[in-house]
Design a protein around this motif. Structure first.
Motif, short mmCIF file in Angstrom:
data_model
loop_
_atom_site.label_atom_id
_atom_site.label_comp_id
_atom_site.label_asym_id
_atom_site.label_seq_id
_atom_site.Cartn_x
_atom_site.Cartn_y
_atom_site.Cartn_z
N GLY A 106 0.89 -1.30 0.14
CA GLY A 106 0.31 0.10 -0.23
C GLY A 106 0.87 1.61 0.09
N SER A 107 2.10 1.00 0.26
CA SER A 107 2.59 2.34 0.76
C SER A 107 3.84 2.44 -0.51
CB SER A 107 3.64 2.42 1.65
OG SER A 107 4.13 1.64 2.22
N GLY A 108 3.33 1.99 -1.25
CA GLY A 108 4.42 1.90 -2.28
C GLY A 108 5.46 0.28 -3.08
N SER A 109 6.15 0.36 -3.15
CA SER A 109 7.53 -0.75 -3.65
C SER A 109 8.14 -0.32 -3.15
CB SER A 109 7.10 -1.61 -4.72
OG SER A 109 8.27 -2.30 -4.82
N PHE A 110 9.00 -1.19 -2.22
CA PHE A 110 10.42 -1.26 -1.61
C PHE A 110 11.39 -1.50 -2.38
CE2 PHE A 110 7.90 0.46 1.74
CZ PHE A 110 8.93 2.07 2.22
N ALA A 111 10.91 -3.25 -2.96
CA ALA A 111 11.60 -3.84 -3.80
C ALA A 111 11.81 -3.22 -4.94
CB ALA A 111 10.88 -5.10 -4.24
N GLU A 112 11.04 -2.50 -5.41
CA GLU A 112 11.03 -1.90 -7.28
C GLU A 112 12.15 -0.98 -6.92
OE1 GLU A 112 9.13 -0.17 -11.26
OE2 GLU A 112 8.34 0.07 -8.78
N CYS A 113 11.99 -0.21 -5.89
CA CYS A 113 12.86 0.75 -5.33
C CYS A 113 14.22 0.15 -5.20
CB CYS A 113 12.44 1.36 -3.82
SG CYS A 113 13.36 3.01 -3.27
N LEU A 114 14.82 -0.50 -4.30
CA LEU A 114 16.20 -1.34 -4.07
C LEU A 114 16.72 -1.98 -5.60
CD1 LEU A 114 17.95 -2.05 -2.36
CD2 LEU A 114 16.94 -4.13 -1.58
N TYR A 115 15.69 -2.84 -6.58
CA TYR A 115 16.52 -2.77 -7.62
C TYR A 115 16.61 -1.77 -8.54
CZ TYR A 115 15.55 -5.70 -12.28
OH TYR A 115 15.46 -5.93 -13.34
N ASP A 116 15.75 -0.46 -8.69
CA ASP A 116 16.25 0.25 -9.39
C ASP A 116 17.88 1.09 -8.79
OD1 ASP A 116 14.15 0.14 -11.33
OD2 ASP A 116 12.67 1.38 -10.44
N LYS A 117 17.68 1.20 -7.93
CA LYS A 117 18.91 1.56 -7.33
C LYS A 117 19.83 1.11 -7.11
CE LYS A 117 16.95 4.68 -3.58
NZ LYS A 117 17.55 6.00 -4.18
N ALA A 118 19.75 -0.75 -8.08
CA ALA A 118 21.31 -1.81 -7.71
C ALA A 118 20.93 -1.39 -9.44
CB ALA A 118 20.55 -2.86 -7.51
N LEU A 119 20.11 -0.90 -9.99
CA LEU A 119 20.48 -1.02 -11.50
C LEU A 119 21.77 -0.45 -12.00
CD1 LEU A 119 17.17 -2.30 -13.70
CD2 LEU A 119 19.92 -3.34 -13.48
N LYS A 120 21.21 1.10 -11.32
CA LYS A 120 21.96 2.37 -11.12
C LYS A 120 23.22 2.15 -10.65
CE LYS A 120 17.79 4.57 -12.72
NZ LYS A 120 16.39 5.43 -11.86
N ALA A 121 23.24 1.52 -9.62
CA ALA A 121 24.97 1.30 -8.63
C ALA A 121 26.03 1.32 -9.26
CB ALA A 121 24.92 0.95 -7.29
N ASP A 122 27.02 0.92 -8.71
CA ASP A 122 28.36 0.91 -9.72
C ASP A 122 28.78 0.03 -8.50
OD1 ASP A 122 28.80 2.69 -11.49
OD2 ASP A 122 29.54 4.30 -9.95
N ASP A 123 29.57 -0.87 -9.27
CA ASP A 123 30.07 -2.32 -8.39
C ASP A 123 30.74 -1.86 -6.99
OD1 ASP A 123 31.05 -4.45 -7.31
OD2 ASP A 123 31.91 -5.41 -9.50
N PRO A 124 30.66 -1.95 -5.63
CA PRO A 124 31.71 -1.47 -4.86
C PRO A 124 32.80 -2.36 -4.26
CG PRO A 124 29.29 -2.48 -3.58
CD PRO A 124 29.09 -2.52 -5.44
N GLY A 125 32.62 -2.99 -5.63
CA GLY A 125 34.28 -3.61 -5.40
C GLY A 125 33.63 -4.10 -3.91
N SER A 126 35.67 -4.54 -3.57
CA SER A 126 36.06 -5.23 -1.58
C SER A 126 35.45 -4.02 -0.67
CB SER A 126 36.94 -5.59 -2.11
OG SER A 126 38.09 -3.87 -2.04
N GLU A 127 34.88 -3.14 -1.24
CA GLU A 127 34.56 -1.64 -0.03
C GLU A 127 33.01 -2.06 1.13
OE1 GLU A 127 34.30 2.07 -1.34
OE2 GLU A 127 35.99 1.88 -2.80
N GLY A 128 32.60 -3.12 0.00
CA GLY A 128 31.77 -3.48 0.83
C GLY A 128 30.50 -3.04 0.27
N GLY A 129 28.77 -3.25 0.95
CA GLY A 129 28.15 -2.74 0.50
C GLY A 129 27.70 -1.43 0.22
N ILE A 130 26.19 -1.41 -0.65
CA ILE A 130 25.77 0.41 -1.11
C ILE A 130 24.70 0.81 0.05
CG2 ILE A 130 24.61 2.10 -2.53
CD1 ILE A 130 26.45 0.50 -4.61
N ILE A 131 25.02 1.74 0.98
CA ILE A 131 23.33 2.29 1.53
C ILE A 131 22.33 2.67 0.66
CG2 ILE A 131 22.47 3.01 3.63
CD1 ILE A 131 24.80 2.47 5.19
#
Length: 134
Positions: A106-131
């Motif tokens: 009901g409040s939107g799709s957090f899964a879709e938001c996360l998916y879209d951000k992952a598609l646009k993000a650069d690979d963090p490499g050995s630095e870990g993840g992305i917030i």
């Protein structure tokens, strides 16, 4: 390449579907059947694990722990392609069945938001993840 969706053909993901009563195929590796690849194939229903959130439900699915994260696919072809509509999430310890989240709430799709951000993000490499903020 270092980008998975450029190395293989990804399945489409539907973030807006109402999967109830649609034929669904769930895939996964249950710990109790290791190392066998398992699947469930049936119409999806709903169940509430907590009162405020209805999950999709495959009532006769016998997969167990270890299968979490496996895709739920609508319109699966003989070649194994289709549209991802949920993922294996949880089940009861005293009866069969597998629950999966509804991607759009009901409040939107957090899964879709996360998916879209992952598609646009650069690979963090050995630095870990992305917030990300959704």
């Amino acid at each position: 390449t270092s980008t998975l969706d450029k190395d293989i053909t990804p399945m489409s993901i539907d973030f807006s579907t109402n999967q109830i009563n649609d034929h669904t195929v769930a895939l996964g590796y249950s710990a109790d059947k290791d190392p066998d690849f398992r699947y469930c194939s049936m119409d999806a229903d709903t169940i509430s694990g907590v009162p405020w959130y209805a999950n999709l439900w495959l009532s006769y699915c016998g997969m167990s722990g270890g299968a979490s994260g496996g895709p739920w696919i609508r319109d699966m072809t003989r070649e194994g392609t289709g549209t991802v509509v949920s993922v294996n999430s949880w089940g009861f310890s005293d009866k069969v069945g597998m629950a999966g989240p509804v991607f759009r709430t009901g409040s939107g799709s957090f899964a879709e938001c996360l998916y879209d951000k992952a598609l646009k993000a650069d690979d963090p490499g050995s630095e870990g993840g992305i917030i990300v903020n959704c």
